[in-house]
Design an enzyme around this catalytic site. Structure first.
Site, PDB file in Angstrom:
ATOM      1  N   TYR A 198       0.817  -1.215   0.000  1.00  0.00           N
ATOM      2  CA  TYR A 198       0.000   0.000   0.000  1.00  0.00           C
ATOM      3  C   TYR A 198       0.849   1.263   0.000  1.00  0.00           C
ATOM      4  O   TYR A 198       0.322   2.370  -0.088  1.00  0.00           O
ATOM      5  CB  TYR A 198      -0.922   0.026   1.229  1.00  0.00           C
ATOM      6  CG  TYR A 198      -0.178  -0.048   2.544  1.00  0.00           C
ATOM      7  CD1 TYR A 198       0.388   1.084   3.118  1.00  0.00           C
ATOM      8  CD2 TYR A 198      -0.029  -1.260   3.204  1.00  0.00           C
ATOM      9  CE1 TYR A 198       1.099   1.005   4.303  1.00  0.00           C
ATOM     10  CE2 TYR A 198       0.665  -1.343   4.387  1.00  0.00           C
ATOM     11  CZ  TYR A 198       1.220  -0.206   4.939  1.00  0.00           C
ATOM     12  OH  TYR A 198       1.918  -0.280   6.119  1.00  0.00           O
TER      13      TYR A 198
ATOM     14  N   LEU B 107       2.160  19.595  10.191  1.00  0.00           N
ATOM     15  CA  LEU B 107       2.868  20.017   8.996  1.00  0.00           C
ATOM     16  C   LEU B 107       3.894  18.942   8.670  1.00  0.00           C
ATOM     17  O   LEU B 107       4.375  18.239   9.577  1.00  0.00           O
ATOM     18  CB  LEU B 107       3.563  21.365   9.210  1.00  0.00           C
ATOM     19  CG  LEU B 107       2.662  22.559   9.523  1.00  0.00           C
ATOM     20  CD1 LEU B 107       3.502  23.775   9.870  1.00  0.00           C
ATOM     21  CD2 LEU B 107       1.739  22.872   8.350  1.00  0.00           C
TER      22      LEU B 107
ATOM     23  N   ASP C 146      -9.002  -0.038 -30.601  1.00  0.00           N
ATOM     24  CA  ASP C 146      -9.302  -1.044 -31.620  1.00  0.00           C
ATOM     25  C   ASP C 146     -10.290  -2.084 -31.107  1.00  0.00           C
ATOM     26  O   ASP C 146     -11.198  -2.504 -31.831  1.00  0.00           O
ATOM     27  CB  ASP C 146      -8.003  -1.723 -32.052  1.00  0.00           C
ATOM     28  CG  ASP C 146      -8.254  -2.832 -33.059  1.00  0.00           C
ATOM     29  OD1 ASP C 146      -8.803  -2.555 -34.141  1.00  0.00           O
ATOM     30  OD2 ASP C 146      -7.927  -3.993 -32.740  1.00  0.00           O
TER      31      ASP C 146
END
Length: 662
Positions: free
Chosen positions: A97, A335, A632
């Site tokens: 992950y 932060l 296609d």
């Protein structure tokens, strides 16, 4: 040995708390009280060091309290006193992950923050009210000087730091834990998604469960001896992968004093996230309540990211980090600084601003190593300061004012909350390993505009340089094409780079006379090179996408055929593009993902090689051929398809280094 380690750590804390001979009255009381809260000592201070009553001490604290830094307060009045710093991009695991299976291209070492730079930035943030710093990665324990770095950051306790924590996978933690506790470590978040050694190897693509177990045992042992380390285990839960592990982790808290936190699976570049893999908070809670109906809610701290629960009689607790279903943005106080020195105000935001580049302006754009840092300190002493650099917080040695202005602007631009689950999965962001496991695209280093040559030693003694160390003199580098405003505006930064590149370069495949020719690569060095290209196939109706998902197309497996076509085409690039050199391709990965909300298919090809020239054209050929194959195979049911957005998003290796864009 354990008791000796903890005793020495306590002794240093007591020395830091011992009042100086000239301190007295309210100032002494405030200093003592503040220091006692900033450290996590288990011993009570001697009565002689607390001359006032508890009630009067609280009154003095209120009188002496300083307003929280405006630079770290956003427009929603959230006060950011918690800083997470990624100290490395490297990791000794490959969690499914967290990063793509092929790994991620690592930045050149000169682009990463040096130890003095991390300490300087930490000091600047602590000076503005940050009380908690967490070191992350990558995997922080693989950084060679992680322990000396922690000692230097731990020394900021005298300036206001209260908590020093680390997020780790625990693989090598047990070998360094004693020294980390001595450095002032107060908290450990250990990333562990399974208690089954075999499942561990599947999810991390590496062996090592036994080593992680040793680290966990070492933490519990230290805590039994009074280390008082806040210990949490972070478990990312993925439906069908490790959701059966929830109850074994819950049972662990019966005897162990640990908080196990279950994290909702979050989308980052390369981790192939999809909604069906995500197990939400409510569903996990119901599973646990079925076995433990007495499960009860614990009152959370205002800034907690997790919702905490407890089973009566159990030693530990349970937490749920609900980033996807119940975001906690309203009280976010975090932060992040990435390992290459970029400030991220939101984990899921793709806006970044480089603090590293501003910091290095005092060293002419060059990395600040130990030698340069010592030179800076000598300059400070040469300016006639009354205190030596060791008496200052390190942050005063740099252009702190300019840093704070840029930090303040970034924080003020922080949004009320990150995007919702419907948008988040489609947003561009760094792989988790490049943010914080503490993760947005990086832009060309050439656009930063710094001089490549080191600063002449004679300039260190000049008045201009000396004043800039303290005042952040913006005139010092006025001749450089650097703007603190522009570094916040990534679109302008990209545009400036393109204009600059056009001004100094010419087409490489065109001779001076204007004729086409093949470029000689004889003198080029063989290096590892990688390139990623993307495009999108958009459908005009929902029929084609539904048939592809159900594998109902008459021509067969659309995605499987397109993937093989892309791989084959990349190998034939020199046969299709006349002036391309044949190169020894070492790996091709073609990823195709359904974008149901956009009624489209995202096509991405990553090509790598060890050679003298890059693989951008091979990546583009692979991507476009895969898209054409989809066209296609689907044209019988949708003649209104559009293929657009073909572009290179990553190029790394060679003389020009790394280049990345959304």
């Amino acid at each position: 040995m354990l008791r000796g380690t903890i005793h020495r750590s306590r002794a240093r804390v007591r020395d830091q708390l011992r009042p100086s001979s000239n301190a007295s009255g309210p100032l002494l009381s405030w200093t003592l009280n503040r220091s006692l809260h900033q450290t996590r000592t288990l011993e009570k201070p001697e009565p002689a060091t607390v001359p006032q009553s508890s009630q009067s001490l609280r009154r003095e604290n209120l009188k002496s309290a300083r307003p929280f830094s405006d630079f770290l307060t956003d427009s929603f009045n959230r006060q950011h006193d918690y800083l997470r710093i990624s100290v490395t991009e490297r990791c000794n695991l490959r969690c499914v992950y967290c990063m793509p299976e092929e790994g991620v291209p690592l930045s050149p070492s000169r682009e990463l923050l040096t130890t003095p730079e991390i300490v300087l930035l930490s000091s600047v943030f602590v000076s503005q009210g940050v009380t908690k710093i967490r070191l992350t990665g990558g995997e922080p324990t693989v950084r060679r000087d992680i322990v000396p770095l922690m000692h230097q950051i731990g020394a900021l306790r005298r300036h206001g730091l209260r908590e020093l924590c680390i997020t780790t996978n625990g693989l090598s933690l047990h070998r360094k834990l004693d020294s980390m506790v001595e450095a002032g470590l107060t908290g450990i978040n250990l990333s562990l998604d399974t208690l089954d050694p075999w499942q561990f190897q599947i999810m991390t693509r590496r062996k090592g469960f036994d080593a992680v177990k040793r680290s966990m045992d070492k933490i519990f042992e230290l805590n039994r001896h009074g280390a008082d380390i806040k210990f949490k285990i972070n478990c990312v839960v993925m439906r069908g992968i490790n959701d059966r592990e929830i109850m074994p982790f819950v049972d662990m808290t019966r005897e162990k004093d640990v908080e196990v936190r279950f994290i909702e699976y979050m989308p980052f570049d390369g981790n192939k996230w999809n909604k069906t893999k995500m197990l939400g908070y409510s569903e996990m809670l119901d599973m646990i309540k079925e076995k433990y109906p007495t499960l009860e809610k614990v009152r959370d701290h205002r800034n907690d990211t997790s919702k905490t629960w407890h089973i009566p009689g159990f030693a530990g607790r349970l937490g749920f980090i609900t980033s996807m279903t119940h975001n906690f943005c309203g009280t976010c106080n975090r932060l992040r600084i990435t390992s290459d020195g970029n400030l991220k105000v939101c984990l899921f935001g793709n806006a970044e601003v480089s603090l590293r580049d501003i910091l290095r302006k005092i060293n002419n754009g060059e990395p600040i190593d130990e030698e340069a840092f010592d030179t800076i300190k000598q300059v400070v002493m040469g300016q006639g300061q009354s205190l030596s650099p060791s008496d200052h917080a390190p942050g005063v040695l740099v252009n702190q004012e300019e840093l704070l202005n840029v930090i303040g602007m970034a924080v003020k631009r922080k949004k009320a909350k990150h995007a919702g689950i419907g948008e988040l999965e489609h947003m561009k962001n760094r792989p988790m390993i490049l943010i914080d496991p503490t993760l947005s695209p990086r832009y060309p280093q050439q656009s930063r505009g710094f001089l490549a040559s080191p600063m002449p030693q004679s300039l260190w003694a000049s008045d201009t340089i000396g004043s800039s160390l303290f005042a952040g003199d913006r005139t010092l580098n006025s001749s450089r094409p650097f703007s603190t405003t522009r570094c916040l505006r990534q679109e302008e930064d990209k545009e400036a780079h393109m204009v600059k590149a056009a001004a100094v370069k010419k087409l490489t495949h065109v001779s001076d006379s204007g004729s086409a020719h093949m470029v000689s690569i004889t003198e080029k060095a063989v290096t590892s090179r990688i390139a990623t290209a993307v495009c999108k196939v958009r459908f005009s109706t929902e029929v084609a996408l539904k048939l592809i998902e159900e594998n109902g197309m008459k021509k067969g497996d659309v995605l499987g055929v397109a993937r093989v076509a892309g791989i084959m085409a990349s190998k034939r690039t020199p046969d299709l593009i006349p002036l391309c050199h044949p190169i020894p391709i070492s790996h091709v990965a073609v990823d195709l993902s359904l974008d149901k909300s956009g009624n489209a298919i995202d096509v991405k090809a990553t090509v790598s090689c060890d050679g003298k020239t890059g693989v951008e054209m091979e990546a583009l050929t692979a991507t476009s051929t895969a898209a054409l194959t989809i066209y296609d195979m689907c044209k019988a049911v949708d003649k209104g398809m559009v293929i657009d957005g073909l572009r290179v998003t990553l190029k790394d290796g060679g003389k020009s280094g790394r280049w990345e864009m959304p």
